[in-house]
Design a protein around this motif. Structure first.
Motif, mmCIF file in Angstrom:
data_model
loop_
_atom_site.group_PDB
_atom_site.id
_atom_site.type_symbol
_atom_site.label_atom_id
_atom_site.label_comp_id
_atom_site.label_asym_id
_atom_site.label_seq_id
_atom_site.Cartn_x
_atom_site.Cartn_y
_atom_site.Cartn_z
ATOM 1 N N LEU A 159 -41.370 -52.347 -16.922
ATOM 2 C CA LEU A 159 -40.871 -53.066 -18.095
ATOM 3 C C LEU A 159 -39.353 -52.969 -18.220
ATOM 4 C CD1 LEU A 159 -43.561 -52.269 -20.819
ATOM 5 C CD2 LEU A 159 -43.015 -54.502 -19.854
ATOM 6 N N LEU A 160 -38.797 -51.799 -17.908
ATOM 7 C CA LEU A 160 -37.340 -51.653 -17.962
ATOM 8 C C LEU A 160 -36.645 -52.556 -16.941
ATOM 9 C CD1 LEU A 160 -36.828 -47.817 -18.483
ATOM 10 C CD2 LEU A 160 -36.446 -49.640 -20.126
ATOM 11 N N VAL A 161 -37.192 -52.620 -15.740
ATOM 12 C CA VAL A 161 -36.601 -53.483 -14.710
ATOM 13 C C VAL A 161 -36.712 -54.954 -15.111
ATOM 14 C CG1 VAL A 161 -36.865 -54.266 -12.324
ATOM 15 C CG2 VAL A 161 -36.900 -51.832 -12.840
ATOM 16 N N MET A 162 -37.880 -55.352 -15.608
ATOM 17 C CA MET A 162 -38.067 -56.741 -16.011
ATOM 18 C C MET A 162 -37.155 -57.103 -17.181
ATOM 19 S SD MET A 162 -42.204 -57.150 -15.514
ATOM 20 C CE MET A 162 -42.301 -58.335 -16.795
ATOM 21 N N ALA A 163 -36.985 -56.188 -18.132
ATOM 22 C CA ALA A 163 -36.102 -56.447 -19.267
ATOM 23 C C ALA A 163 -34.658 -56.604 -18.805
ATOM 24 C CB ALA A 163 -36.221 -55.307 -20.279
ATOM 25 N N THR A 164 -34.261 -55.807 -17.831
ATOM 26 C CA THR A 164 -32.906 -55.918 -17.287
ATOM 27 C C THR A 164 -32.709 -57.272 -16.611
ATOM 28 O OG1 THR A 164 -32.860 -53.532 -16.948
ATOM 29 C CG2 THR A 164 -31.231 -54.842 -15.752
ATOM 30 N N VAL A 165 -33.690 -57.696 -15.838
ATOM 31 C CA VAL A 165 -33.598 -58.989 -15.148
ATOM 32 C C VAL A 165 -33.543 -60.132 -16.162
ATOM 33 C CG1 VAL A 165 -34.867 -60.568 -13.636
ATOM 34 C CG2 VAL A 165 -34.645 -58.168 -13.015
ATOM 35 N N LEU A 166 -34.348 -60.050 -17.219
ATOM 36 C CA LEU A 166 -34.322 -61.099 -18.245
ATOM 37 C C LEU A 166 -32.955 -61.169 -18.932
ATOM 38 C CD1 LEU A 166 -37.820 -60.641 -19.923
ATOM 39 C CD2 LEU A 166 -37.055 -62.548 -18.499
ATOM 40 N N PHE A 167 -32.394 -60.012 -19.240
ATOM 41 C CA PHE A 167 -31.090 -60.011 -19.901
ATOM 42 C C PHE A 167 -30.015 -60.557 -18.965
ATOM 43 C CE2 PHE A 167 -27.199 -58.418 -21.713
ATOM 44 C CZ PHE A 167 -27.414 -58.605 -23.069
ATOM 45 N N LEU A 168 -30.065 -60.170 -17.699
ATOM 46 C CA LEU A 168 -29.090 -60.690 -16.738
ATOM 47 C C LEU A 168 -29.240 -62.192 -16.535
ATOM 48 C CD1 LEU A 168 -28.997 -57.888 -14.027
ATOM 49 C CD2 LEU A 168 -27.187 -58.529 -15.632
ATOM 50 N N ALA A 169 -30.489 -62.682 -16.522
ATOM 51 C CA ALA A 169 -30.713 -64.119 -16.360
ATOM 52 C C ALA A 169 -30.102 -64.901 -17.509
ATOM 53 C CB ALA A 169 -32.210 -64.407 -16.258
ATOM 54 N N HIS A 170 -30.130 -64.339 -18.698
ATOM 55 C CA HIS A 170 -29.508 -65.015 -19.839
ATOM 56 C C HIS A 170 -27.987 -64.880 -19.824
ATOM 57 C CE1 HIS A 170 -27.900 -65.100 -23.960
ATOM 58 N NE2 HIS A 170 -28.662 -66.175 -24.053
ATOM 59 N N SER A 171 -27.491 -63.720 -19.441
ATOM 60 C CA SER A 171 -26.057 -63.443 -19.556
ATOM 61 C C SER A 171 -25.233 -63.966 -18.391
ATOM 62 C CB SER A 171 -25.835 -61.934 -19.673
ATOM 63 O OG SER A 171 -26.482 -61.449 -20.809
ATOM 64 N N TRP A 172 -25.806 -64.087 -17.221
ATOM 65 C CA TRP A 172 -25.034 -64.468 -16.033
ATOM 66 C C TRP A 172 -24.307 -65.800 -16.199
ATOM 67 C CZ3 TRP A 172 -23.728 -61.329 -12.236
ATOM 68 C CH2 TRP A 172 -23.120 -61.890 -11.104
ATOM 69 N N PRO A 173 -24.933 -66.838 -16.725
ATOM 70 C CA PRO A 173 -24.202 -68.104 -16.881
ATOM 71 C C PRO A 173 -23.066 -68.028 -17.905
ATOM 72 C CG PRO A 173 -26.558 -68.485 -17.040
ATOM 73 C CD PRO A 173 -26.350 -67.012 -17.027
ATOM 74 N N ARG A 174 -23.088 -67.035 -18.787
ATOM 75 C CA ARG A 174 -22.044 -66.926 -19.798
ATOM 76 C C ARG A 174 -20.780 -66.263 -19.253
ATOM 77 N NH1 ARG A 174 -24.864 -64.111 -24.706
ATOM 78 N NH2 ARG A 174 -22.748 -64.223 -25.534
ATOM 79 N N VAL A 175 -20.841 -65.698 -18.070
ATOM 80 C CA VAL A 175 -19.662 -65.060 -17.467
ATOM 81 C C VAL A 175 -18.922 -66.130 -16.684
ATOM 82 C CG1 VAL A 175 -18.847 -63.285 -15.899
ATOM 83 C CG2 VAL A 175 -20.829 -62.847 -17.353
ATOM 84 N N LYS A 176 -17.737 -66.472 -17.154
ATOM 85 C CA LYS A 176 -16.927 -67.532 -16.538
ATOM 86 C C LYS A 176 -15.524 -66.999 -16.285
ATOM 87 C CE LYS A 176 -19.992 -70.806 -17.294
ATOM 88 N NZ LYS A 176 -20.673 -71.530 -16.308
ATOM 89 N N PRO A 177 -14.818 -67.560 -15.315
ATOM 90 C CA PRO A 177 -13.421 -67.131 -15.116
ATOM 91 C C PRO A 177 -12.554 -67.618 -16.254
ATOM 92 C CG PRO A 177 -13.964 -68.942 -13.658
ATOM 93 C CD PRO A 177 -15.243 -68.539 -14.327
ATOM 94 N N PHE A 178 -11.486 -66.906 -16.473
ATOM 95 C CA PHE A 178 -10.544 -67.282 -17.508
ATOM 96 C C PHE A 178 -9.754 -68.501 -17.050
ATOM 97 C CE2 PHE A 178 -6.398 -66.938 -19.625
ATOM 98 C CZ PHE A 178 -6.836 -66.990 -20.946
ATOM 99 N N LEU A 179 -9.766 -69.523 -17.866
ATOM 100 C CA LEU A 179 -9.057 -70.765 -17.527
ATOM 101 C C LEU A 179 -7.772 -70.835 -18.338
ATOM 102 C CD1 LEU A 179 -12.094 -73.178 -17.613
ATOM 103 C CD2 LEU A 179 -11.067 -72.108 -15.631
ATOM 104 N N THR A 180 -6.700 -71.174 -17.673
ATOM 105 C CA THR A 180 -5.418 -71.285 -18.402
ATOM 106 C C THR A 180 -5.093 -72.713 -18.744
ATOM 107 O OG1 THR A 180 -4.204 -71.375 -16.333
ATOM 108 C CG2 THR A 180 -4.467 -69.221 -17.395
#
Length: 143
Positions: free
Chosen positions: A122-143
Protein backbone atom coordinates in the motif's frame (compact mmCIF):
# COMPACT_ATOMS: atom_id res chain seq x y z
CA UNK A 1 -3.53 25.69 1.86
CA UNK A 2 -5.77 23.10 0.16
CA UNK A 3 -7.84 20.74 2.30
CA UNK A 4 -5.90 17.65 1.24
CA UNK A 5 -2.61 19.26 2.25
CA UNK A 6 -4.08 20.07 5.65
CA UNK A 7 -5.13 16.44 6.07
CA UNK A 8 -1.65 15.22 5.15
CA UNK A 9 -0.02 17.64 7.60
CA UNK A 10 -2.45 17.04 10.47
CA UNK A 11 -2.19 13.29 10.11
CA UNK A 12 1.61 13.57 10.04
CA UNK A 13 1.51 15.26 13.44
CA UNK A 14 -0.59 12.39 14.82
CA UNK A 15 2.11 9.99 13.63
CA UNK A 16 4.75 12.27 15.16
CA UNK A 17 3.06 12.02 18.56
CA UNK A 18 2.58 8.24 18.25
CA UNK A 19 6.15 7.67 17.04
CA UNK A 20 7.69 9.79 19.80
CA UNK A 21 5.53 8.04 22.41
CA UNK A 22 6.71 4.64 21.20
CA UNK A 23 10.29 5.92 21.14
CA UNK A 24 9.94 7.17 24.70
CA UNK A 25 8.63 3.80 25.85
CA UNK A 26 11.52 2.04 24.13
CA UNK A 27 13.99 4.40 25.82
CA UNK A 28 12.27 3.79 29.15
CA UNK A 29 12.78 0.06 28.69
CA UNK A 30 16.39 0.58 27.68
CA UNK A 31 17.12 2.73 30.74
CA UNK A 32 15.03 1.09 33.46
CA UNK A 33 14.17 -2.34 32.08
CA UNK A 34 10.54 -2.24 33.22
CA UNK A 35 8.79 -2.86 29.85
CA UNK A 36 10.37 -6.02 28.39
CA UNK A 37 7.94 -6.47 25.47
CA UNK A 38 8.25 -2.97 24.07
CA UNK A 39 11.19 -3.75 21.76
CA UNK A 40 8.75 -5.50 19.41
CA UNK A 41 7.40 -2.02 18.57
CA UNK A 42 10.74 -0.64 17.33
CA UNK A 43 9.88 -1.16 13.62
CA UNK A 44 6.52 0.56 14.14
CA UNK A 45 8.31 3.48 15.81
CA UNK A 46 10.65 3.80 12.82
CA UNK A 47 7.81 3.56 10.28
CA UNK A 48 5.68 6.10 12.15
CA UNK A 49 8.47 8.64 12.41
CA UNK A 50 9.91 8.18 8.90
CA UNK A 51 6.86 7.39 6.81
CA UNK A 52 4.05 8.70 8.97
CA UNK A 53 5.58 11.99 10.05
CA UNK A 54 8.41 13.06 7.74
CA UNK A 55 7.25 11.69 4.39
CA UNK A 56 3.55 12.39 4.90
CA UNK A 57 4.37 15.96 5.92
CA UNK A 58 6.51 16.25 2.79
CA UNK A 59 3.68 14.94 0.59
CA UNK A 60 1.28 17.49 2.06
CA UNK A 61 3.71 20.32 1.43
CA UNK A 62 4.45 19.08 -2.09
CA UNK A 63 0.76 18.97 -2.97
CA UNK A 64 0.40 22.54 -1.76
CA UNK A 65 3.61 24.03 -3.18
CA UNK A 66 4.04 22.37 -6.58
CA UNK A 67 3.17 24.75 -9.40
CA UNK A 68 -0.35 25.01 -10.69
CA UNK A 69 -0.27 24.91 -14.47
CA UNK A 70 -3.62 25.80 -15.95
CA UNK A 71 -7.05 24.75 -14.88
CA UNK A 72 -7.93 21.09 -15.32
CA UNK A 73 -11.52 20.03 -14.60
CA UNK A 74 -12.19 23.34 -12.86
CA UNK A 75 -9.43 22.84 -10.29
CA UNK A 76 -6.09 24.60 -10.26
CA UNK A 77 -4.17 21.53 -9.02
CA UNK A 78 -5.72 19.07 -11.42
CA UNK A 79 -7.88 16.10 -10.58
CA UNK A 80 -7.37 15.36 -6.89
CA UNK A 81 -8.57 11.74 -7.09
CA UNK A 82 -5.04 10.30 -7.23
CA UNK A 83 -3.66 12.22 -4.25
CA UNK A 84 -6.76 11.38 -2.22
CA UNK A 85 -6.26 7.70 -3.00
CA UNK A 86 -2.61 8.18 -2.11
CA UNK A 87 -3.59 9.60 1.29
CA UNK A 88 -5.90 6.65 1.97
CA UNK A 89 -3.32 4.10 0.80
CA UNK A 90 -0.51 5.77 2.74
CA UNK A 91 -2.39 5.70 6.04
CA UNK A 92 -3.87 2.27 5.39
CA UNK A 93 -0.38 0.92 4.77
CA UNK A 94 0.95 2.43 7.98
CA UNK A 95 -1.93 0.97 9.97
CA UNK A 96 -1.30 -2.46 8.43
CA UNK A 97 2.34 -2.15 9.48
CA UNK A 98 1.11 -1.31 12.99
CA UNK A 99 -0.79 -4.61 13.15
CA UNK A 100 2.30 -6.70 12.34
CA UNK A 101 4.04 -6.57 15.75
CA UNK A 102 0.73 -6.79 17.60
CA UNK A 103 -0.23 -9.99 15.77
CA UNK A 104 3.28 -11.38 16.16
CA UNK A 105 2.88 -10.93 19.91
CA UNK A 106 -0.40 -12.85 19.73
CA UNK A 107 1.41 -15.80 18.05
CA UNK A 108 -0.13 -15.18 14.65
CA UNK A 109 3.13 -14.82 12.78
CA UNK A 110 1.69 -15.68 9.36
CA UNK A 111 -0.99 -13.01 9.73
CA UNK A 112 1.70 -10.57 10.87
CA UNK A 113 3.78 -11.29 7.77
CA UNK A 114 0.68 -10.87 5.59
CA UNK A 115 -0.15 -7.47 7.14
CA UNK A 116 3.47 -6.36 6.73
CA UNK A 117 3.35 -7.30 3.04
CA UNK A 118 0.01 -5.55 2.49
CA UNK A 119 1.23 -2.47 4.35
CA UNK A 120 4.41 -2.23 2.29
CA UNK A 121 2.48 -2.73 -0.93
CA UNK A 122 0.00 0.00 0.00
CA UNK A 123 2.85 2.41 0.75
CA UNK A 124 4.46 1.74 -2.63
CA UNK A 125 1.16 2.09 -4.47
CA UNK A 126 0.36 5.34 -2.63
CA UNK A 127 3.76 6.72 -3.60
CA UNK A 128 3.21 5.82 -7.25
CA UNK A 129 -0.25 7.43 -7.23
CA UNK A 130 1.11 10.63 -5.73
CA UNK A 131 3.97 10.73 -8.23
CA UNK A 132 1.57 10.11 -11.12
CA UNK A 133 -0.41 13.17 -10.07
CA UNK A 134 2.57 15.39 -9.26
CA UNK A 135 4.92 14.60 -12.15
CA UNK A 136 3.06 16.66 -14.78
CA UNK A 137 3.03 19.65 -12.42
CA UNK A 138 6.84 19.85 -12.39
CA UNK A 139 7.81 22.19 -15.22
CA UNK A 140 10.97 24.15 -16.01
CA UNK A 141 11.04 27.79 -15.11
CA UNK A 142 10.17 29.89 -18.13
CA UNK A 143 11.47 33.43 -18.44
Amino acid sequence: MPTLSRWFVRTSFVYLAAGFTLGGLILLQKGLGILPGVWVWLPVHVFFVLFGWILQFTLGMAYWILPRWGVIEGRNRGNDRLPRLSYIGWNGGLLCLLLGPWLRGAWLSQAAAWFNGVGGTLLVMATVLFLAHSWPRVKPFLT
